[in-house]
Design a protein around this motif. Structure first.
Motif, PDB file in Angstrom:
ATOM      1  N   UNK A  11      18.938 -10.290   2.958  1.00 16.86           N
ATOM      2  CA  UNK A  11      17.642 -10.165   2.083  1.00 16.86           C
ATOM      3  C   UNK A  11      16.434 -10.398   2.904  1.00 16.86           C
ATOM      4  N   UNK A  12      16.587 -11.197   3.878  1.00 21.28           N
ATOM      5  CA  UNK A  12      15.136 -11.487   4.955  1.00 21.28           C
ATOM      6  C   UNK A  12      15.020 -10.189   5.658  1.00 21.28           C
ATOM      7  N   UNK A  13      16.131  -9.392   5.909  1.00 21.39           N
ATOM      8  CA  UNK A  13      16.062  -8.402   6.768  1.00 21.39           C
ATOM      9  C   UNK A  13      15.378  -7.301   5.953  1.00 21.39           C
ATOM     10  N   UNK A  14      15.842  -7.107   4.621  1.00 19.08           N
ATOM     11  CA  UNK A  14      15.080  -6.141   3.749  1.00 19.08           C
ATOM     12  C   UNK A  14      13.851  -6.443   3.624  1.00 19.08           C
ATOM     13  N   UNK A  15      13.416  -7.656   3.197  1.00 18.49           N
ATOM     14  CA  UNK A  15      11.856  -8.097   3.102  1.00 18.49           C
ATOM     15  C   UNK A  15      11.254  -7.781   4.269  1.00 18.49           C
ATOM     16  N   UNK A  16      11.576  -8.123   5.141  1.00 22.19           N
ATOM     17  CA  UNK A  16      10.875  -7.709   6.744  1.00 22.19           C
ATOM     18  C   UNK A  16      10.535  -6.184   6.743  1.00 22.19           C
ATOM     19  N   UNK A  17      11.627  -5.642   6.390  1.00 20.49           N
ATOM     20  CA  UNK A  17      11.305  -3.966   6.332  1.00 20.49           C
ATOM     21  C   UNK A  17      10.489  -3.471   5.453  1.00 20.49           C
ATOM     22  N   UNK A  18      10.435  -4.059   4.303  1.00 19.30           N
ATOM     23  CA  UNK A  18       9.711  -3.720   3.184  1.00 19.30           C
ATOM     24  C   UNK A  18       8.111  -4.242   3.527  1.00 19.30           C
ATOM     25  N   UNK A  19       8.282  -5.505   4.197  1.00 19.16           N
ATOM     26  CA  UNK A  19       6.899  -5.862   4.541  1.00 19.16           C
ATOM     27  C   UNK A  19       6.236  -4.820   5.595  1.00 19.16           C
ATOM     28  N   UNK A  20       6.972  -4.452   6.569  1.00 20.69           N
ATOM     29  CA  UNK A  20       6.601  -3.518   7.588  1.00 20.69           C
ATOM     30  C   UNK A  20       6.059  -1.992   7.143  1.00 20.69           C
ATOM     31  N   UNK A  21       6.988  -1.851   6.030  1.00 17.11           N
ATOM     32  CA  UNK A  21       6.582  -0.381   5.170  1.00 17.11           C
ATOM     33  C   UNK A  21       5.308  -0.538   4.681  1.00 17.11           C
ATOM     34  N   UNK A  22       5.134  -1.643   3.767  1.00 18.87           N
ATOM     35  CA  UNK A  22       3.737  -1.921   3.053  1.00 18.87           C
ATOM     36  C   UNK A  22       2.657  -2.059   4.058  1.00 18.87           C
ATOM     37  N   UNK A  23       2.852  -2.544   5.228  1.00 22.50           N
ATOM     38  CA  UNK A  23       1.825  -2.806   6.410  1.00 22.50           C
ATOM     39  C   UNK A  23       1.296  -1.530   6.816  1.00 22.50           C
ATOM     40  N   UNK A  24       2.458  -0.416   6.977  1.00 24.80           N
ATOM     41  CA  UNK A  24       2.179   0.690   7.710  1.00 24.80           C
ATOM     42  C   UNK A  24       1.511   1.608   6.519  1.00 24.80           C
ATOM     43  N   UNK A  25       1.779   1.641   5.179  1.00 21.20           N
ATOM     44  CA  UNK A  25       1.108   2.221   4.157  1.00 21.20           C
ATOM     45  C   UNK A  25      -0.263   1.705   3.922  1.00 21.20           C
ATOM     46  N   UNK A  26      -0.406   0.252   4.182  1.00 26.37           N
ATOM     47  CA  UNK A  26      -1.832  -0.056   4.247  1.00 26.37           C
ATOM     48  C   UNK A  26      -2.883   0.373   5.213  1.00 26.37           C
ATOM     49  N   UNK A  27      -2.150   0.459   6.337  1.00 23.05           N
ATOM     50  CA  UNK A  27      -2.880   0.853   7.590  1.00 23.05           C
ATOM     51  C   UNK A  27      -3.384   2.301   7.384  1.00 23.05           C
ATOM     52  N   UNK A  28      -2.511   3.099   6.854  1.00 21.68           N
ATOM     53  CA  UNK A  28      -2.715   4.496   6.643  1.00 21.68           C
ATOM     54  C   UNK A  28      -3.767   4.592   5.506  1.00 21.68           C
ATOM     55  N   UNK A  29      -3.633   3.983   4.578  1.00 22.16           N
ATOM     56  CA  UNK A  29      -4.712   3.929   3.463  1.00 22.16           C
ATOM     57  C   UNK A  29      -6.060   3.458   3.853  1.00 22.16           C
ATOM     58  N   UNK A  30      -6.006   2.454   4.737  1.00 25.07           N
ATOM     59  CA  UNK A  30      -7.153   1.743   5.403  1.00 25.07           C
ATOM     60  C   UNK A  30      -7.853   2.772   6.264  1.00 25.07           C
ATOM     61  N   UNK A  31      -7.166   3.646   7.130  1.00 24.82           N
ATOM     62  CA  UNK A  31      -7.454   4.518   7.955  1.00 24.82           C
ATOM     63  C   UNK A  31      -8.420   5.553   7.393  1.00 24.82           C
ATOM     64  N   UNK A  32      -7.521   6.016   6.228  1.00 29.11           N
ATOM     65  CA  UNK A  32      -8.306   7.087   5.291  1.00 29.11           C
ATOM     66  C   UNK A  32      -9.521   6.684   4.633  1.00 29.11           C
ATOM     67  N   UNK A  33      -9.619   5.542   4.074  1.00 28.84           N
ATOM     68  CA  UNK A  33     -10.847   5.100   3.713  1.00 28.84           C
ATOM     69  C   UNK A  33     -12.006   4.879   4.387  1.00 28.84           C
ATOM     70  N   UNK A  34     -11.707   4.340   5.708  1.00 29.96           N
ATOM     71  CA  UNK A  34     -12.587   4.037   6.908  1.00 29.96           C
ATOM     72  C   UNK A  34     -13.190   5.464   7.323  1.00 29.96           C
ATOM     73  N   UNK A  35     -12.274   6.508   7.453  1.00 26.99           N
ATOM     74  CA  UNK A  35     -12.544   7.638   7.817  1.00 26.99           C
ATOM     75  C   UNK A  35     -13.697   8.478   7.057  1.00 26.99           C
ATOM     76  N   UNK A  36     -13.588   8.264   5.877  1.00 28.01           N
ATOM     77  CA  UNK A  36     -14.376   9.124   4.839  1.00 28.01           C
ATOM     78  C   UNK A  36     -15.713   8.790   5.019  1.00 28.01           C
ATOM     79  N   UNK A  37     -16.333   7.505   4.745  1.00 27.04           N
ATOM     80  CA  UNK A  37     -17.525   6.997   5.127  1.00 27.04           C
ATOM     81  C   UNK A  37     -18.002   7.149   6.583  1.00 27.04           C
ATOM     82  N   UNK A  38     -17.102   7.015   7.481  1.00 29.85           N
ATOM     83  CA  UNK A  38     -17.751   7.248   8.827  1.00 29.85           C
ATOM     84  C   UNK A  38     -17.839   8.698   9.093  1.00 29.85           C
ATOM     85  N   UNK A  39     -17.244   9.525   8.516  1.00 31.32           N
ATOM     86  CA  UNK A  39     -17.452  11.066   8.747  1.00 31.32           C
ATOM     87  C   UNK A  39     -18.789  11.272   7.998  1.00 31.32           C
ATOM     88  N   UNK A  40     -18.972  11.006   6.825  1.00 29.81           N
ATOM     89  CA  UNK A  40     -20.438  10.874   6.221  1.00 29.81           C
ATOM     90  C   UNK A  40     -21.630  10.542   7.076  1.00 29.81           C
TER      91      UNK A  40
END
Length: 363
Positions: A237-266
């Motif tokens: 369960x700890x391993x599963x939670x850690x993997x889920x945490x890493x997955x959420x972190x990766x998804x969050x970083x991708x979302x943040x990168x996209x959200x940063x790129x839009x205003x920066x492009x403007x």
């Protein structure tokens, strides 16, 4: 209380012995009218001794029945009759053979009783061990495993018990009065090279009886296996939670990168246009571009603030400042920062017909 029960049991066995011997005596006296021989009389008494052995426990009752039968035989059937004296050597030999046969039969019957009792105990033990093994299959949770194991030990041995786990947590069988300093037997909880803890069985005896001791060891081993299974499940369960945490972190970083790129492009586009065509642009266009740059910069500031707020949420330090906000304004403000999503047709928006104000943190 136990001593009284024991005395009542002994009295019951003495009554059995007296009744069986009296019944055999009455039967021989009745059959003696028909002229039966003394050998038949002794056989009837021998049957009475055997029946006493079956209905009682221990040699003393069968020996008492044999002695009473010998005395009755010498009184009623040995010359001189109605006397305890024996004149004929043949009668002495008959009584001696009777006592020998009585001892042999009672000994054999006692052995058979012990073997039958041992077989019954082994059957009960095998059935109990099967039930124990099956009960640990579906149980889950460390506390449930401990309580189930200790209840099995208490149910079969009648001894209070407790368990100390290696992590320092202690679970006691409910409503036991023994303290940690009470005399006890120690049973280690080990599984696949791991020391999981120790089971204490509170008893004044230096050791449990063989069958009870074997059952206790089986319960402890099953408890160790179940606890080891729970540890493996916890690690998974700890391993599963850690993997889920890493997955959420990766998804969050991708979302943040996209959200940063839009205003920066403007910002890059507007500032580049100002640098390349500043002299050819009219003041109104320059003002519009600067306003766009300011809006995008403010959006970046709010985005960074949101990211910081997310870290505050995980640390439990985020403070919410609620004000009355109009729902339409909050939704429309959010849509201005995702123009691509709003114009792609993938977004469906339904707002109430009336203005709705709610207390919220608008940012």
């Amino acid at each position: 209380m136990t001593a009284m029960i024991k005395r009542l049991g002994q009295l019951k066995y003495f009554l059995y012995t007296a009744l069986i011997t009296a019944s055999a005596t009455l039967l021989t006296l009745y059959l003696n009218r028909f002229g039966i021989g003394r050998e038949i009389v002794l056989m009837i008494f021998l049957v009475g001794v055997f029946e006493t052995t079956i209905l009682t426990k221990g040699y003393r009752y069968s020996i008492l029945a044999a002695l009473l039968s010998a005395v009755i035989f010498s009184y009623f059937y040995s010359n001189p009759i109605y006397s305890f004296m024996i004149e004929k050597p043949g009668d002495i030999i008959l009584l001696a053979l009777f006592m020998i046969f009585a001892m042999i039969t009672s000994r054999l019957a006692t052995k058979l009783q012990k073997q039958a009792e041992l077989a019954r105990r082994n059957e009960r033990a095998a059935k109990f061990m099967s039930e124990v093994t099956e009960s640990f299959i579906n149980v889950s949770g460390e506390e449930n495993v401990v309580i189930l194991g200790l209840s099995h030990i208490y149910r079969y041995t009648g001894c209070g018990c407790s368990v100390s786990l290696t992590d320092g947590e202690k679970q006691f069988f409910p409503d036991q009065t023994q303290s940690e300093n009470s005399p006890c037997l120690m049973q280690p909880l080990r599984s696949v090279g791991k020391d999981l803890g120790t089971v204490k069985i509170f008893t004044e005896k230096p050791a449990l009886p063989p069958t009870e001791g074997r059952i206790a060891r089986v319960v402890v081993s099953q408890m160790a296996l179940a606890l080891d299974r729970e540890l493996v499940r916890r690690d998974q369960e700890k391993t599963r939670i850690a993997m889920e945490h890493e997955r959420v972190k990766s998804s969050l970083l991708r979302a943040i990168s996209h959200d940063l790129r839009t205003p920066l492009t403007g910002i890059v586009g507007a500032s580049g246009l100002l640098c390349d065509s500043y002299e050819s642009l009219d003041p109104e266009s320059v003002k519009k571009l600067l306003h766009d740059i300011n809006e995008e910069a403010l959006w970046l500031v709010r985005l960074v603030e949101n990211i910081l707020n997310m870290t505050r949420i995980s640390e439990g330090k985020l403070k919410i400042h609620k004000d009355t906000e109009v729902v339409d304004d909050i939704v429309n403000e959010a849509l201005t920062h995702v123009p691509g999503l709003a114009s792609s047709g993938r977004l469906s928006l339904v707002l109430p017909g009336n203005l709705v104000s709610l207390p919220m943190d608008g940012i």
